[in-house]
Write an enzyme that holds these catalytic residues in place. Structure first.
Site, PDB file in Angstrom:
ATOM      1  N   GLY A  10       0.665  -1.053  -0.111  1.00  0.00           N
ATOM      2  CA  GLY A  10       0.077  -0.121   0.034  1.00  0.00           C
ATOM      3  C   GLY A  10       1.010   1.381  -0.089  1.00  0.00           C
ATOM      4  O   GLY A  10       1.770   1.430   0.954  1.00  0.00           O
ATOM      5  N   ILE A  14       0.112   6.745   4.447  1.00  0.00           N
ATOM      6  CA  ILE A  14       0.815   6.040   5.383  1.00  0.00           C
ATOM      7  C   ILE A  14       1.958   5.136   4.727  1.00  0.00           C
ATOM      8  O   ILE A  14       2.868   5.291   5.469  1.00  0.00           O
ATOM      9  CB  ILE A  14      -0.044   4.908   6.190  1.00  0.00           C
ATOM     10  CG1 ILE A  14      -1.250   5.751   6.957  1.00  0.00           C
ATOM     11  CG2 ILE A  14       0.683   4.236   7.414  1.00  0.00           C
ATOM     12  CD1 ILE A  14      -2.193   4.675   7.725  1.00  0.00           C
ATOM     13  N   ASN A  96     -12.301  -4.516   2.976  1.00  0.00           N
ATOM     14  CA  ASN A  96     -10.819  -4.784   3.110  1.00  0.00           C
ATOM     15  C   ASN A  96     -10.406  -6.426   3.538  1.00  0.00           C
ATOM     16  O   ASN A  96      -9.331  -6.640   3.270  1.00  0.00           O
ATOM     17  CB  ASN A  96     -10.608  -3.952   4.130  1.00  0.00           C
ATOM     18  CG  ASN A  96     -10.185  -2.410   3.775  1.00  0.00           C
ATOM     19  OD1 ASN A  96     -10.152  -1.955   2.611  1.00  0.00           O
ATOM     20  ND2 ASN A  96     -10.236  -1.474   4.779  1.00  0.00           N
ATOM     21  N   ILE A 119      -1.920  -2.560   9.371  1.00  0.00           N
ATOM     22  CA  ILE A 119      -2.500  -1.236   9.812  1.00  0.00           C
ATOM     23  C   ILE A 119      -3.896  -1.056   9.359  1.00  0.00           C
ATOM     24  O   ILE A 119      -4.658  -0.183   9.815  1.00  0.00           O
ATOM     25  CB  ILE A 119      -1.639  -0.239   9.323  1.00  0.00           C
ATOM     26  CG1 ILE A 119      -0.135  -0.430  10.002  1.00  0.00           C
ATOM     27  CG2 ILE A 119      -2.230   1.009   9.509  1.00  0.00           C
ATOM     28  CD1 ILE A 119       0.750   0.723   9.639  1.00  0.00           C
ATOM     29  N   THR A 120      -4.258  -1.853   8.437  1.00  0.00           N
ATOM     30  CA  THR A 120      -5.512  -1.738   7.859  1.00  0.00           C
ATOM     31  C   THR A 120      -6.788  -1.931   8.723  1.00  0.00           C
ATOM     32  O   THR A 120      -6.704  -2.930   9.571  1.00  0.00           O
ATOM     33  CB  THR A 120      -5.913  -2.771   6.462  1.00  0.00           C
ATOM     34  OG1 THR A 120      -4.696  -2.593   5.638  1.00  0.00           O
ATOM     35  CG2 THR A 120      -6.978  -2.860   5.655  1.00  0.00           C
ATOM     36  N   ASN A 121      -7.770  -1.117   8.546  1.00  0.00           N
ATOM     37  CA  ASN A 121      -8.922  -1.146   9.411  1.00  0.00           C
ATOM     38  C   ASN A 121     -10.148  -1.945   8.621  1.00  0.00           C
ATOM     39  O   ASN A 121      -9.975  -1.876   7.348  1.00  0.00           O
ATOM     40  CB  ASN A 121      -9.370   0.153   9.729  1.00  0.00           C
ATOM     41  CG  ASN A 121      -8.669   0.948  10.794  1.00  0.00           C
ATOM     42  OD1 ASN A 121      -8.280   0.123  11.883  1.00  0.00           O
ATOM     43  ND2 ASN A 121      -8.213   2.197  10.734  1.00  0.00           N
ATOM     44  N   HIS A 176      -9.204  -2.008  18.663  1.00  0.00           N
ATOM     45  CA  HIS A 176      -8.801  -0.631  17.919  1.00  0.00           C
ATOM     46  C   HIS A 176     -10.058   0.046  17.462  1.00  0.00           C
ATOM     47  O   HIS A 176     -10.442  -0.032  16.040  1.00  0.00           O
ATOM     48  CB  HIS A 176      -7.842  -0.799  16.881  1.00  0.00           C
ATOM     49  CG  HIS A 176      -7.278   0.673  16.401  1.00  0.00           C
ATOM     50  ND1 HIS A 176      -6.833   1.345  17.124  1.00  0.00           N
ATOM     51  CD2 HIS A 176      -7.191   0.910  14.962  1.00  0.00           C
ATOM     52  CE1 HIS A 176      -6.559   2.753  16.225  1.00  0.00           C
ATOM     53  NE2 HIS A 176      -6.524   2.073  15.151  1.00  0.00           N
TER      54      HIS A 176
END
Length: 322
Positions: A10, A14, A96, A119-121, A176
């Site tokens: 990605g 970020i 995702n 890190i992907t939500n 998170h």
């Protein structure tokens, strides 16, 4: 001695920030991967051209094929659709999840020995899916959550008390998301617990409660301000702290989304807890005591994560067989 290879899946805000920070810290050579042609190549070249000015030596490569990540020591995954105003992390789930399946397959084939940071939500569900899709050892796959949430909590506390952020320690556990658990009991200023600072008159319990709520909504606050994206500087810095602890065997105690298999009474789920990160990955899970409201809040947070994982299982039941 050859430099470590760090792959960034990605190449958005970020990813680009991560690449630059890796260069500044000279943690290794960088491969920026993205499905958008030209984007990783352009960012890699731009950052490489900053190296003579910033004074660091590292190779930067942009790629659109997973072959480029072959042999990476660390893989940091940011790929996916970012959260937009009014969109909850849960809304991102189905989109995702498909991305994690593709990324997991790429890592499994080309970098099976890497330490993987997701890190992907929505984070806790995505790191679970990534581990299942890649088939990698759970101790080598973690989610970046608690380091960021704790950093926000620390910053807000330092600002409240007008002290250096370096003297503030804080732990945020659980998922998170909106149900995260900032632990006041285990948070300190120069070793002085927050409850004692309330007694000393440094702040009030009501003000502390406001800071806890702001921490829980830290990501959404930035999303609402930016309007066209989400946070990237602090998330990148948080992932770098985790990667550095692994690459340099620092054995830092960091709150991360780690795979639990009985710890904290949780099984087969990724939840934010303190761990020791060293050269073997997650080398120890630190089980701290929680009681009363803290335990209730943690259990509620675990329940929220379980709901996301259950949704993943319904969308992609084949993940369970991997």
């Amino acid at each position: 001695m050859a430099r470590d290879k760090i792959a960034l899946i990605g190449s958005g805000q970020i990813g680009g920030t991560l690449a630059h920070m890796i260069g500044l810290k000279e943690l290794g050579d960088v491969v920026l991967f993205d499905i958008a042609e030209g984007v990783p190549q352009g960012k890699a070249l731009d950052i490489a051209e900053s190296s003579p000015v910033d004074g660091f030596d590292a190779n930067f490569t942009g790629a659109n094929s997973y072959e480029a990540i072959e042999g990476a020591s660390v893989v940091i995954v940011t790929a996916g659709v970012p959260r937009k105003p009014g969109m909850s992390r849960d809304d991102l789930l189905s989109i995702n999840l498909k991305v994690m399946e593709q990324v997991g397959a790429g890592i499994k084939k080309y970098a099976p020995d890497a330490f993987v940071i997701c890190i992907t939500n929505p984070l806790d569900a995505m790191v679970w899916a990534l581990q299942k899709a890649s088939g990698m050892p759970a101790k080598k796959v973690v989610g970046m959550a608690g380091v960021l949430d704790s950093a926000r909590f620390r910053y807000f506390l330092a600002d409240e008390f007008n002290v250096s952020v370096e003297d503030v320690t804080a732990f945020v556990l659980g998922g998170h998301g909106d149900t995260m658990v900032p632990l006041v009991k285990y948070s300190t200023v120069a070793g002085i617990p927050l409850p004692d600072l309330v007694k000393m008159g440094w702040t009030s319990q009501a003000r502390l409660d406001e800071i806890v709520d702001r921490t829980r909504n830290g990501g959404a606050e930035i999303v609402n301000l930016l309007k066209t994206g989400s946070a990237f500087y602090a998330p990148a810095a948080s992932a770098i702290a985790m990667a550095e602890s692994y690459l340099r065997d620092k054995k830092r105690v960091l709150p991360v989304a780690a795979y639990l298999n009985g710890e904290y009474g949780v099984k087969d789920m990724y939840v934010g807890v303190p761990v020791v990160i060293g050269a073997k990955g997650v080398e120890r899970i630190v089980e701290i005591e929680m009681a009363g409201k803290d335990r209730e809040a943690f259990d509620k947070s675990v329940g929220a994560v379980q709901g996301l994982v259950d949704a993943c299982k319904k969308i992609a039941p084949d993940l369970l067989g991997r």
